[in-house]
Motif scaffolding. Structure first.
Motif, PDB file in Angstrom:
ATOM      1  N   HIS A  91       0.839  -1.189   0.000  1.00 14.23           N
ATOM      2  CA  HIS A  91       0.000   0.000   0.000  1.00 14.23           C
ATOM      3  C   HIS A  91       0.876   1.242   0.000  1.00 14.23           C
ATOM      4  CE1 HIS A  91      -3.307  -2.689   0.554  1.00 14.23           C
ATOM      5  NE2 HIS A  91      -2.701  -3.222   1.597  1.00 14.23           N
ATOM      6  N   GLY A  92       0.453   2.221  -0.753  1.00 14.16           N
ATOM      7  CA  GLY A  92       1.182   3.475  -0.801  1.00 14.16           C
ATOM      8  C   GLY A  92       2.232   3.469  -1.892  1.00 14.16           C
ATOM      9  N   ASP A  93       3.012   4.479  -1.867  1.00 16.83           N
ATOM     10  CA  ASP A  93       4.040   4.747  -2.859  1.00 16.83           C
ATOM     11  C   ASP A  93       5.257   3.842  -2.639  1.00 16.83           C
ATOM     12  OD1 ASP A  93       6.576   6.687  -3.515  1.00 16.83           O
ATOM     13  OD2 ASP A  93       4.879   7.052  -4.854  1.00 16.83           O
ATOM     14  N   TRP A  94       5.995   3.564  -3.690  1.00 19.39           N
ATOM     15  CA  TRP A  94       7.190   2.731  -3.585  1.00 19.39           C
ATOM     16  C   TRP A  94       8.221   3.327  -2.632  1.00 19.39           C
ATOM     17  CZ3 TRP A  94      11.533   5.306  -5.022  1.00 19.39           C
ATOM     18  CH2 TRP A  94      11.396   6.358  -5.925  1.00 19.39           C
ATOM     19  N   ARG A  95       8.184   4.636  -2.431  1.00 21.26           N
ATOM     20  CA  ARG A  95       9.142   5.284  -1.527  1.00 21.26           C
ATOM     21  C   ARG A  95       8.945   4.854  -0.070  1.00 21.26           C
ATOM     22  NH1 ARG A  95       7.285   8.766  -5.185  1.00 21.26           N
ATOM     23  NH2 ARG A  95       8.738   9.795  -6.566  1.00 21.26           N
ATOM     24  N   SER A  96       7.767   4.342   0.239  1.00 24.15           N
ATOM     25  CA  SER A  96       7.463   3.958   1.617  1.00 24.15           C
ATOM     26  C   SER A  96       7.676   2.471   1.881  1.00 24.15           C
ATOM     27  CB  SER A  96       6.025   4.353   1.962  1.00 24.15           C
ATOM     28  OG  SER A  96       5.112   3.628   1.155  1.00 24.15           O
ATOM     29  N   LEU A  97       8.297   1.760   0.959  1.00 23.93           N
ATOM     30  CA  LEU A  97       8.525   0.332   1.138  1.00 23.93           C
ATOM     31  C   LEU A  97       9.431   0.063   2.331  1.00 23.93           C
ATOM     32  CD1 LEU A  97       9.116  -0.878  -2.520  1.00 23.93           C
ATOM     33  CD2 LEU A  97       7.127  -1.309  -1.082  1.00 23.93           C
ATOM     34  N   THR A  98       9.141  -1.018   3.027  1.00 15.72           N
ATOM     35  CA  THR A  98       9.958  -1.450   4.153  1.00 15.72           C
ATOM     36  C   THR A  98      10.393  -2.894   3.922  1.00 15.72           C
ATOM     37  OG1 THR A  98       8.076  -2.307   5.394  1.00 15.72           O
ATOM     38  CG2 THR A  98       8.657   0.024   5.751  1.00 15.72           C
ATOM     39  N   VAL A  99      11.393  -3.309   4.652  1.00 10.64           N
ATOM     40  CA  VAL A  99      11.875  -4.687   4.548  1.00 10.64           C
ATOM     41  C   VAL A  99      10.753  -5.666   4.878  1.00 10.64           C
ATOM     42  CG1 VAL A  99      13.486  -6.371   5.533  1.00 10.64           C
ATOM     43  CG2 VAL A  99      14.267  -4.059   5.009  1.00 10.64           C
ATOM     44  N   SER A 100       9.977  -5.369   5.915  1.00 14.85           N
ATOM     45  CA  SER A 100       8.898  -6.289   6.290  1.00 14.85           C
ATOM     46  C   SER A 100       7.815  -6.343   5.209  1.00 14.85           C
ATOM     47  CB  SER A 100       8.300  -5.922   7.644  1.00 14.85           C
ATOM     48  OG  SER A 100       7.748  -4.625   7.615  1.00 14.85           O
ATOM     49  N   ALA A 101       7.508  -5.219   4.577  1.00 15.79           N
ATOM     50  CA  ALA A 101       6.503  -5.219   3.499  1.00 15.79           C
ATOM     51  C   ALA A 101       7.001  -6.024   2.301  1.00 15.79           C
ATOM     52  CB  ALA A 101       6.174  -3.790   3.079  1.00 15.79           C
ATOM     53  N   ILE A 102       8.273  -5.883   1.966  1.00 15.82           N
ATOM     54  CA  ILE A 102       8.853  -6.636   0.852  1.00 15.82           C
ATOM     55  C   ILE A 102       8.864  -8.133   1.172  1.00 15.82           C
ATOM     56  CG2 ILE A 102      11.047  -7.087  -0.360  1.00 15.82           C
ATOM     57  CD1 ILE A 102       9.549  -4.731  -1.520  1.00 15.82           C
ATOM     58  N   ALA A 103       9.215  -8.478   2.413  1.00  9.50           N
ATOM     59  CA  ALA A 103       9.218  -9.891   2.815  1.00  9.50           C
ATOM     60  C   ALA A 103       7.814 -10.487   2.713  1.00  9.50           C
ATOM     61  CB  ALA A 103       9.768 -10.040   4.229  1.00  9.50           C
ATOM     62  N   ALA A 104       6.823  -9.742   3.171  1.00  8.58           N
ATOM     63  CA  ALA A 104       5.440 -10.228   3.088  1.00  8.58           C
ATOM     64  C   ALA A 104       5.006 -10.347   1.631  1.00  8.58           C
ATOM     65  CB  ALA A 104       4.502  -9.288   3.852  1.00  8.58           C
ATOM     66  N   ALA A 105       5.412  -9.410   0.798  1.00 13.13           N
ATOM     67  CA  ALA A 105       5.070  -9.470  -0.624  1.00 13.13           C
ATOM     68  C   ALA A 105       5.722 -10.685  -1.273  1.00 13.13           C
ATOM     69  CB  ALA A 105       5.512  -8.185  -1.323  1.00 13.13           C
ATOM     70  N   GLY A 106       6.971 -10.967  -0.910  1.00 12.63           N
ATOM     71  CA  GLY A 106       7.664 -12.136  -1.449  1.00 12.63           C
ATOM     72  C   GLY A 106       6.996 -13.432  -1.038  1.00 12.63           C
ATOM     73  N   MET A 112       5.561 -12.029  -8.669  1.00 15.01           N
ATOM     74  CA  MET A 112       4.998 -10.687  -8.766  1.00 15.01           C
ATOM     75  C   MET A 112       5.933  -9.665  -8.111  1.00 15.01           C
ATOM     76  SD  MET A 112       2.589  -8.871 -10.080  1.00 15.01           S
ATOM     77  CE  MET A 112       1.337 -10.062 -10.512  1.00 15.01           C
ATOM     78  N   LEU A 113       6.589 -10.041  -7.033  1.00 13.12           N
ATOM     79  CA  LEU A 113       7.548  -9.130  -6.405  1.00 13.12           C
ATOM     80  C   LEU A 113       8.695  -8.825  -7.356  1.00 13.12           C
ATOM     81  CD1 LEU A 113       8.623  -7.475  -4.060  1.00 13.12           C
ATOM     82  CD2 LEU A 113       9.664  -9.580  -3.149  1.00 13.12           C
ATOM     83  N   ARG A 114       9.187  -9.844  -8.038  1.00 11.88           N
ATOM     84  CA  ARG A 114      10.255  -9.619  -9.021  1.00 11.88           C
ATOM     85  C   ARG A 114       9.760  -8.671 -10.111  1.00 11.88           C
ATOM     86  NH1 ARG A 114      11.914 -14.209  -9.026  1.00 11.88           N
ATOM     87  NH2 ARG A 114      10.344 -15.117 -10.364  1.00 11.88           N
ATOM     88  N   PHE A 115       8.532  -8.881 -10.586  1.00  9.13           N
ATOM     89  CA  PHE A 115       7.964  -7.974 -11.593  1.00  9.13           C
ATOM     90  C   PHE A 115       7.933  -6.548 -11.050  1.00  9.13           C
ATOM     91  CE2 PHE A 115       4.702  -5.480 -13.543  1.00  9.13           C
ATOM     92  CZ  PHE A 115       4.844  -5.748 -14.890  1.00  9.13           C
ATOM     93  N   TYR A 116       7.452  -6.396  -9.822  1.00 14.54           N
ATOM     94  CA  TYR A 116       7.341  -5.078  -9.195  1.00 14.54           C
ATOM     95  C   TYR A 116       8.705  -4.385  -9.151  1.00 14.54           C
ATOM     96  CZ  TYR A 116       6.266  -1.534  -5.667  1.00 14.54           C
ATOM     97  OH  TYR A 116       6.102  -0.344  -5.008  1.00 14.54           O
ATOM     98  N   LEU A 117       9.717  -5.095  -8.673  1.00 14.22           N
ATOM     99  CA  LEU A 117      11.044  -4.486  -8.566  1.00 14.22           C
ATOM    100  C   LEU A 117      11.656  -4.223  -9.940  1.00 14.22           C
ATOM    101  CD1 LEU A 117      12.429  -6.437  -5.487  1.00 14.22           C
ATOM    102  CD2 LEU A 117      11.694  -4.033  -5.574  1.00 14.22           C
ATOM    103  N   LEU A 118      11.379  -5.080 -10.909  1.00 15.23           N
ATOM    104  CA  LEU A 118      11.863  -4.821 -12.266  1.00 15.23           C
ATOM    105  C   LEU A 118      11.147  -3.617 -12.891  1.00 15.23           C
ATOM    106  CD1 LEU A 118      12.346  -8.454 -13.577  1.00 15.23           C
ATOM    107  CD2 LEU A 118      14.140  -6.733 -13.209  1.00 15.23           C
ATOM    108  N   ALA A 119       9.878  -3.435 -12.574  1.00 16.03           N
ATOM    109  CA  ALA A 119       9.164  -2.241 -13.053  1.00 16.03           C
ATOM    110  C   ALA A 119       9.757  -0.988 -12.414  1.00 16.03           C
ATOM    111  CB  ALA A 119       7.671  -2.350 -12.747  1.00 16.03           C
ATOM    112  N   LEU A 120      10.118  -1.081 -11.144  1.00 16.50           N
ATOM    113  CA  LEU A 120      10.760   0.056 -10.481  1.00 16.50           C
ATOM    114  C   LEU A 120      12.128   0.325 -11.096  1.00 16.50           C
ATOM    115  CD1 LEU A 120      10.578   2.217  -8.298  1.00 16.50           C
ATOM    116  CD2 LEU A 120      11.421   0.517  -6.641  1.00 16.50           C
ATOM    117  N   LYS A 121      12.871  -0.729 -11.391  1.00 15.95           N
ATOM    118  CA  LYS A 121      14.158  -0.580 -12.069  1.00 15.95           C
ATOM    119  C   LYS A 121      13.956   0.068 -13.442  1.00 15.95           C
ATOM    120  CE  LYS A 121      17.751  -3.275 -14.336  1.00 15.95           C
ATOM    121  NZ  LYS A 121      18.134  -4.627 -14.771  1.00 15.95           N
TER     122      LYS A 121
END
Length: 171
Positions: A91-106, A112-121
């Motif tokens: 939830h929210g902007d990519w600037r607010s990502l946290t380690v715990s949010a990324i872990a939960a997403a993974g 989908m997490l890989r897609f998300y990070l590749l889109a950010l890249k």
């Protein structure tokens, strides 16, 4: 967390797509070289049919990128980030990502997490192409923060955005 681990979830292009939208994407590819305006019309029509389908967004992103229409490609990349983020419960902007949010997403979907990070890249790369280095560095820095092993290859782009002339020598 290894971003090259594949899980059992579908990849973005395996999600069912409305047949009409699929046909429009295929038609766009046949028009690409000679009739870019017609290709764009097909892709925009596909986007109207399936505005949150990642296959449509990837096709539209690629079209704009290869046409050197980076502002439009960046808007599509940001839409893809929002779409993938929603699927991952980020939830929210990519600037607010946290380690715990990324872990939960993974845990929800590594694909989908890989897609998300590749889109950010990709969005960072576009900013770099448009000489918006600070914005590129912010985006690429976020990717490298969650990918310390550089499995997604954002580190070199981050160094470019930061104005590093040479890669650090590693032994």
């Amino acid at each position: 967390m290894d971003l090259h681990d594949f899980d059992d979830s579908e990849l973005y292009f395996e999600h069912p797509l409305d047949p009409e939208a699929q046909a429009l994407i295929e038609a766009a590819s046949s028009y690409y070289g000679e009739a870019a305006a017609e290709a764009e019309r097909c892709l925009l029509r596909a986007h109207l049919i399936a505005p949150r389908h990642l296959s449509v967004l990837v096709a539209l992103y690629r079209f704009y990128y290869y046409q050197h229409r980076y502002d439009e490609a960046l808007r599509v990349a940001e839409h893809a980030l929002e779409t993938a983020g929603a699927a991952l419960h980020l939830h929210g902007d990519w600037r607010s990502l946290t380690v715990s949010a990324i872990a939960a997403a993974g845990a929800r979907s590594m694909n989908m997490l890989r897609f998300y990070l590749l889109a950010l890249k990709g969005s960072g790369f576009l900013c770099l192409r448009m000489d918006r280095r600070a914005e590129a560095a912010e985006r690429l820095g976020m990717v490298t923060a969650f990918d310390p092993g550089d499995r997604l290859g954002a580190r070199f782009l981050l160094l470019m955005a930061q104005g590093v002339d040479r890669l650090p020598h590693t032994t």
